[in-house]
Design an enzyme around this catalytic site. Structure first.
Site, mmCIF file in Angstrom:
data_model
loop_
_atom_site.group_PDB
_atom_site.id
_atom_site.type_symbol
_atom_site.label_atom_id
_atom_site.label_comp_id
_atom_site.label_asym_id
_atom_site.label_seq_id
_atom_site.Cartn_x
_atom_site.Cartn_y
_atom_site.Cartn_z
ATOM 1 N N HIS A 86 0.849 -1.193 0.000
ATOM 2 C CA HIS A 86 0.000 0.000 0.000
ATOM 3 C C HIS A 86 0.883 1.242 0.000
ATOM 4 C CE1 HIS A 86 -3.543 2.473 0.857
ATOM 5 N NE2 HIS A 86 -2.772 3.154 1.672
ATOM 6 N N ASP A 165 -14.528 3.324 8.832
ATOM 7 C CA ASP A 165 -13.487 4.196 8.288
ATOM 8 C C ASP A 165 -14.033 5.124 7.209
ATOM 9 O OD1 ASP A 165 -10.702 5.073 7.828
ATOM 10 O OD2 ASP A 165 -11.048 4.150 5.882
ATOM 11 N N ARG A 172 -13.411 13.601 8.623
ATOM 12 C CA ARG A 172 -12.085 14.220 8.800
ATOM 13 C C ARG A 172 -11.761 15.152 7.650
ATOM 14 N NH1 ARG A 172 -8.480 9.383 8.700
ATOM 15 N NH2 ARG A 172 -6.808 10.929 8.633
ATOM 16 N N LYS A 191 -8.403 -1.007 7.060
ATOM 17 C CA LYS A 191 -8.757 -1.582 5.754
ATOM 18 C C LYS A 191 -7.791 -2.704 5.376
ATOM 19 C CE LYS A 191 -8.828 2.394 3.451
ATOM 20 N NZ LYS A 191 -8.891 3.622 4.260
#
Length: 426
Positions: A86, A165, A172, A191
């Site tokens: 990632h 999330d 956010r 995730k």
């Protein structure tokens, strides 16, 4: 459990710098996901976390509560070891594209659940959708089938993967609490742990075009994510890599697929090849494949064969011509010298303004829009020499894009040194 807690008490505790208990964290995440706590209250809690931070235990609890808000993927029926990578996001960052196929060509399964671009950072799914017919929405049964047969899949995460999330991140984004290491780390890790791979490697970008602007921040994020992964039983590593200048020579969806094909054909820009091979070695080592000759797999076509099989398995045509933008504009050097700055953020914003990215979720993107770099950082140029070609289907965008790009190009007498990998965290 909910009768024992009150959202106001949890907010006040964090406001006053107290450590939240596991039970308080579980309550507040579950209640917000179910709509029992309002956005205004959760926004206040996010801000309290932003200002006061979290302990390692709190971050673990927060991450686990977000994982538990949905389902976890498992690969028990698969005969292969799984590994994933990632990136925290950058400009021209197409590493996942050649990397997944390269690693899978060694018999390791790579289930990559990726995202879309937002703002100046590109999204892997948008790039893949530039390939005619390619689909990123794949159910878990088909995903297992493709992993078994091909070894790699790059798809969109299902709605049931850490749904907390998605709600928290959206909040956010509009309350100036994105840039917070505990919240970034738990968002990414919830995730990734839920996605179920046996091992993980993170590409933590640092520099002007990255989320993390300095090395200390990047190291803190890398360390936090590695610890979270290892605590959850997932072998995790991180590399801190440069994002002061774009990666490779092409920025934009179809343009980055073109460059991916160059790399898979044994060519491509040196920085993309070097990082692709570096990450491949990390992933293969964690998956139990030692001393893999990853460079050879790029040169001899094994990685390309795996890529073509993945594209076909996901409905795409690997031989179809890629989309091209209708209009181009060249940026040339104003004087003789050396390209001493080619700023990642400036070019990322420029590419976004040309139509390669989106301002908000759901906006369409142009497959052919973006920027081609002819004179990367450190190149000697003469006045009038071509530095960039801008691509778009909407030529009225050129002026706005150039307003971002032009200040990001500096020509001087000295070539700067570029360090591609700053650190490794394990």
């Amino acid at each position: 459990m909910s009768q024992h807690f009150d959202a106001v008490d949890v907010i006040a505790a964090k406001r006053d710098g107290r450590e939240l208990s596991t039970a308080e964290t579980n309550y507040v995440i579950a209640a917000y996901t179910r709509g029992k706590i309002g956005d205004e209250q959760f926004a206040a809690l996010n801000m309290a976390i932003y200002l006061n931070g979290m302990t390692r235990r709190e971050i673990v609890d927060w991450t686990n509560a977000m994982i538990d808000s949905g389902t976890r993927m498992t690969y028990g029926g698969l005969s292969k070891v799984t590994t994933d990578k990632h990136s925290t996001g950058g400009v021209g960052d197409k590493l996942s594209l050649p990397l997944g196929s390269l690693v899978a060509s060694f018999g390791v399964a790579v289930p990559m659940l990726s995202g879309r671009g937002l703002g100046h950072t590109g999204g892997t799914l948008d790039k893949l959708e530039a390939i005619p017919g390619f689909t990123v929405d794949i159910d878990s049964t088909r995903m297992m089938q493709v992993l078994d047969e091909v070894g790699v899949i790059i798809a969109a995460a299902g709605a049931d993967l850490a749904p907390a999330d998605k709600r928290i991140y959206a909040l956010r984004d509009i309350t100036a609490t994105v840039d917070c290491v505990p919240l970034i780390a738990s968002s990414i890790m919830s995730k990734k742990i839920a996605a179920g791979a046996d091992s993980l490697v993170f590409d933590v970008k640092v520099g002007t075009g990255a989320f993390m602007k300095n090395l200390d921040q990047a190291r803190e994020l890398g360390r936090t994510m590695v610890d979270l992964g290892n605590d959850a039983g997932v072998t995790t590593r991180a590399l801190i890599t440069d994002m002061n200048t774009p990666l490779g020579l092409k920025i934009g969806n179809a343009l980055e697929i073109e460059e991916t094909l160059d790399v898979l054909a044994g060519g491509g820009p040196a920085d993309v090849v070097e990082l692709t091979c570096r990450f491949a070695r990390e992933m293969l080592e964690m998956a139990g494949v030692a001393d893999a000759d990853v460079e050879a797999a790029l040169k001899d076509g094994r990685a390309m064969d795996t890529w073509r099989a993945m594209v076909k398995a996901q409905g795409g045509d690997p031989d179809a011509p890629l989309p091209k933008a209708t209009d181009t504009h060249e940026v040339v050097a104003e004087k003789d010298g050396v390209i001493s700055q080619l700023d990642a953020l400036a070019l990322g914003v420029g590419s976004w303004r040309l139509g390669a990215g989106r301002a908000k979720k759901g906006d369409p993107v142009q497959a052919g829009a973006g920027i081609e770099i002819h004179a990367p950082l450190g190149t000697k140029v003469r006045a009038g020499q071509k530095i960039l070609t801008l691509h778009t289907d909407t030529p009225e965008r050129f002026e706005h894009a150039l307003e971002a790009i032009t200040p990001g190009i500096t020509i001087s007498e000295d070539a700067p040194e570029r360090v591609l990998v700053h650190d490794r965290i394990a």
